[in-house]
Design a protein around this motif. Structure first.
Motif, PDB file in Angstrom:
ATOM      1  N   ALA A  46     -32.487  -2.592 -47.900  1.00 50.90           N
ATOM      2  CA  ALA A  46     -33.718  -1.909 -47.525  1.00 50.90           C
ATOM      3  C   ALA A  46     -33.633  -0.418 -47.827  1.00 50.90           C
ATOM      4  O   ALA A  46     -34.602   0.185 -48.304  1.00 50.90           O
ATOM      5  CB  ALA A  46     -34.004  -2.134 -46.034  1.00 50.90           C
ATOM      6  N   PHE A  47     -32.462   0.176 -47.559  1.00 57.55           N
ATOM      7  CA  PHE A  47     -32.288   1.600 -47.836  1.00 57.55           C
ATOM      8  C   PHE A  47     -32.410   1.872 -49.334  1.00 57.55           C
ATOM      9  O   PHE A  47     -33.108   2.805 -49.756  1.00 57.55           O
ATOM     10  CB  PHE A  47     -30.928   2.069 -47.321  1.00 57.55           C
ATOM     11  CG  PHE A  47     -30.624   3.497 -47.662  1.00 57.55           C
ATOM     12  CD1 PHE A  47     -31.127   4.529 -46.878  1.00 57.55           C
ATOM     13  CD2 PHE A  47     -29.851   3.819 -48.771  1.00 57.55           C
ATOM     14  CE1 PHE A  47     -30.859   5.855 -47.194  1.00 57.55           C
ATOM     15  CE2 PHE A  47     -29.576   5.138 -49.097  1.00 57.55           C
ATOM     16  CZ  PHE A  47     -30.086   6.156 -48.306  1.00 57.55           C
ATOM     17  N   LEU A  48     -31.713   1.084 -50.159  1.00 55.32           N
ATOM     18  CA  LEU A  48     -31.779   1.284 -51.607  1.00 55.32           C
ATOM     19  C   LEU A  48     -33.197   1.051 -52.127  1.00 55.32           C
ATOM     20  O   LEU A  48     -33.674   1.771 -53.009  1.00 55.32           O
ATOM     21  CB  LEU A  48     -30.806   0.331 -52.302  1.00 55.32           C
ATOM     22  CG  LEU A  48     -29.317   0.626 -52.093  1.00 55.32           C
ATOM     23  CD1 LEU A  48     -28.473  -0.522 -52.632  1.00 55.32           C
ATOM     24  CD2 LEU A  48     -28.934   1.939 -52.757  1.00 55.32           C
ATOM     25  N   TYR A  49     -33.853   0.053 -51.578  1.00 51.02           N
ATOM     26  CA  TYR A  49     -35.215  -0.272 -52.003  1.00 51.02           C
ATOM     27  C   TYR A  49     -36.183   0.866 -51.673  1.00 51.02           C
ATOM     28  O   TYR A  49     -36.992   1.268 -52.513  1.00 51.02           O
ATOM     29  CB  TYR A  49     -35.651  -1.569 -51.325  1.00 51.02           C
ATOM     30  CG  TYR A  49     -36.988  -2.108 -51.783  1.00 51.02           C
ATOM     31  CD1 TYR A  49     -37.058  -3.130 -52.718  1.00 51.02           C
ATOM     32  CD2 TYR A  49     -38.184  -1.623 -51.250  1.00 51.02           C
ATOM     33  CE1 TYR A  49     -38.274  -3.645 -53.126  1.00 51.02           C
ATOM     34  CE2 TYR A  49     -39.405  -2.126 -51.654  1.00 51.02           C
ATOM     35  CZ  TYR A  49     -39.447  -3.142 -52.593  1.00 51.02           C
ATOM     36  OH  TYR A  49     -40.673  -3.639 -53.005  1.00 51.02           O
ATOM     37  N   ASP A  50     -36.096   1.387 -50.460  1.00 56.19           N
ATOM     38  CA  ASP A  50     -37.071   2.378 -49.989  1.00 56.19           C
ATOM     39  C   ASP A  50     -36.735   3.810 -50.383  1.00 56.19           C
ATOM     40  O   ASP A  50     -37.637   4.609 -50.648  1.00 56.19           O
ATOM     41  CB  ASP A  50     -37.194   2.299 -48.461  1.00 56.19           C
ATOM     42  CG  ASP A  50     -37.816   0.984 -48.000  1.00 56.19           C
ATOM     43  OD1 ASP A  50     -38.645   0.434 -48.743  1.00 56.19           O
ATOM     44  OD2 ASP A  50     -37.446   0.510 -46.908  1.00 56.19           O
ATOM     45  N   TYR A  51     -35.448   4.144 -50.402  1.00 54.83           N
ATOM     46  CA  TYR A  51     -35.067   5.551 -50.546  1.00 54.83           C
ATOM     47  C   TYR A  51     -34.254   5.870 -51.799  1.00 54.83           C
ATOM     48  O   TYR A  51     -34.063   7.052 -52.107  1.00 54.83           O
ATOM     49  CB  TYR A  51     -34.275   6.002 -49.305  1.00 54.83           C
ATOM     50  CG  TYR A  51     -35.054   5.885 -48.022  1.00 54.83           C
ATOM     51  CD1 TYR A  51     -36.106   6.766 -47.744  1.00 54.83           C
ATOM     52  CD2 TYR A  51     -34.765   4.887 -47.100  1.00 54.83           C
ATOM     53  CE1 TYR A  51     -36.836   6.651 -46.571  1.00 54.83           C
ATOM     54  CE2 TYR A  51     -35.486   4.770 -45.920  1.00 54.83           C
ATOM     55  CZ  TYR A  51     -36.520   5.651 -45.663  1.00 54.83           C
ATOM     56  OH  TYR A  51     -37.237   5.537 -44.504  1.00 54.83           O
ATOM     57  N   GLY A  52     -33.761   4.862 -52.482  1.00 55.11           N
ATOM     58  CA  GLY A  52     -32.959   5.126 -53.670  1.00 55.11           C
ATOM     59  C   GLY A  52     -33.696   5.912 -54.726  1.00 55.11           C
ATOM     60  O   GLY A  52     -33.106   6.721 -55.452  1.00 55.11           O
ATOM     61  N   ARG A  53     -35.000   5.711 -54.798  1.00 50.20           N
ATOM     62  CA  ARG A  53     -35.802   6.401 -55.811  1.00 50.20           C
ATOM     63  C   ARG A  53     -35.808   7.920 -55.619  1.00 50.20           C
ATOM     64  O   ARG A  53     -36.130   8.668 -56.543  1.00 50.20           O
ATOM     65  CB  ARG A  53     -37.234   5.881 -55.772  1.00 50.20           C
ATOM     66  CG  ARG A  53     -38.055   6.333 -54.584  1.00 50.20           C
ATOM     67  CD  ARG A  53     -39.383   5.611 -54.495  1.00 50.20           C
ATOM     68  NE  ARG A  53     -39.230   4.208 -54.183  1.00 50.20           N
ATOM     69  CZ  ARG A  53     -40.220   3.320 -54.259  1.00 50.20           C
ATOM     70  NH1 ARG A  53     -41.411   3.694 -54.686  1.00 50.20           N
ATOM     71  NH2 ARG A  53     -40.007   2.050 -53.951  1.00 50.20           N
TER      72      ARG A  53
END
Length: 389
Positions: A46-53
């Motif tokens: 979820a972290f990579l999906y939401d904030y990785g960008r």
């Protein structure tokens, strides 16, 4: 992001970390491996999906920092001719970009035959191919051929806008303008960055234009000038004021990342390299930790040097591994998690190949045109074969 940027180990380490984050963001964003592996680490996914960008903001700040270093280190244009500088930038960006898109078009065509998933791009059209080859896809409403290539177009816009500002100030007539051209150019950059942070970046419909992103890019330019200044207090105050006001007006996590990145660059680059511990005065475990950190930093710096190539080619690699692993092991979370690790490693390997074989060589217009034509031709062959099938 170009290969001829002046090198700094710290800058390359920062780029390496941002590059790795972007690759993992796309691995989490584009399935099916991430969908299957998600129960093993739901919070991380979820972290990579939401904030990785948000790592894109790091690239924007670093891009502005390097642009100032190469184009106007003292605030005055150092290049001879704006058109030549912009053309050189276009060619250097487009050659590895076109090579990577050819790979992506071919891989997408191969994967499309056995995997039906939203992450697989459709067969390209002529208009889409031409728009992508010219970095115009978002401006003319065409879909991108690969994930993240929008950034290449925006990077080119930001670089070109900066070149034009510095060239316009240099061309101002009269002795007063000539005497104060550094202050005028710096004032325009500050004003442009503030306008972007306070207004343009709050308009989602402008997210394909340089003005939307110039706030983060401008913070990078200011960060370079702060590093070079005898005293950085005024530059740091300007960055804090602009960034703080932008966050008060409309809190955006991406802008907070950009502000923190710019301020950290100033702090660390002004301090320079940390002095090593005196020989014989550090405990043995401290020495081992220092060596380990140095090795880690060296590896990250190598990733940073080839970050543009990794950024360009990783989607094709991830798409292919997704197709193979997701098809052969459609229910095994552990195998799909290992597949994500494999895709990451292969992305770095493919990026290194692209960097060594293409990016680090000085390109020419003829090379760029050949690869652009190759991209369009390959895409048309793929579209025709798709229609025949």
């Amino acid at each position: 992001m170009s290969a001829n940027s002046s090198r700094s180990p710290l800058i390359d380490i920062v780029k390496g970390l941002a590059c790795i984050t972007i690759v993992w963001h796309h691995l989490a964003f584009y399935g099916p491996m991430s969908d299957i592996a998600q129960p093993l680490a739901p919070a991380l996914m979820a972290f990579l999906y939401d904030y990785g960008r948000m790592a894109v903001q790091v690239f924007l700040v670093v891009g502005g920092y390097l642009a100032a270093a190469s184009l106007a280190p003292q605030g005055v244009a150092r290049f001879d001719h704006a058109g030549n500088a912009i053309a050189k930038r276009f060619v250097r960006l487009v050659v590895p970009y076109a090579v990577a898109l050819v790979v992506t078009v071919v891989v997408s065509a191969l994967v499309r035959t056995w995997m039906d998933h939203p992450s697989v791009p459709e067969a390209p059209t002529l208009g889409q191919l031409v728009a992508n080859a010219l970095l115009l896809q978002d401006l003319v409403g065409e879909d991108a051929l690969s994930a993240g290539v929008w950034y290449v177009a925006v990077d080119f816009q930001l670089f070109s806008l900066s070149v034009l500002v510095w060239a316009a100030v240099r061309a101002l007539p009269g002795p007063w303008a000539q005497h104060h051209r550094a202050a005028l150019a710096r004032g325009l950059i500050v004003a442009g960055a503030a306008a972007s942070l306070w207004f343009f970046n709050r308009m989602a419909g402008l997210d394909m234009w340089a003005l939307y992103f110039f706030g983060a890019y401008g913070l990078g330019i200011l960060a370079y000038w702060a590093v070079q200044a005898p005293r950085a207090h005024a530059w740091v105050a300007a960055m804090v004021l602009m960034g703080g006001a932008a966050l008060v007006l409309d809190f955006r996590g991406r802008i907070a990342v950009a502000v923190v990145t710019a301020l950290c660059l100033v702090l660390v680059m002004r301090r320079g390299r940390s002095s090593q511990s005196a020989e014989g005065r550090s405990a043995p475990w401290t020495g081992r930790v220092t060596v380990a950190l140095q090795r880690l930093g060296a590896r990250l710096a190598r990733v940073g040097q080839m970050s543009y190539s990794v950024f360009l080619v990783h989607f094709a690699v991830c798409l292919l591994v997704n197709a193979v692993v997701g098809t052969l092991w459609p229910t095994s979370a552990a195998v799909n998690a290992l597949g994500m690790l494999l895709a990451f490693g292969l992305s770095l390997a493919a990026g290194r190949w692209l960097y060594l074989r293409v990016e680090r060589h000085v390109p020419s217009w003829s090379t760029a045109l050949r690869w652009q034509a190759g991209l369009v031709g390959t895409g048309l062959l793929v579209a025709l074969s798709n229609n025949w099938a």
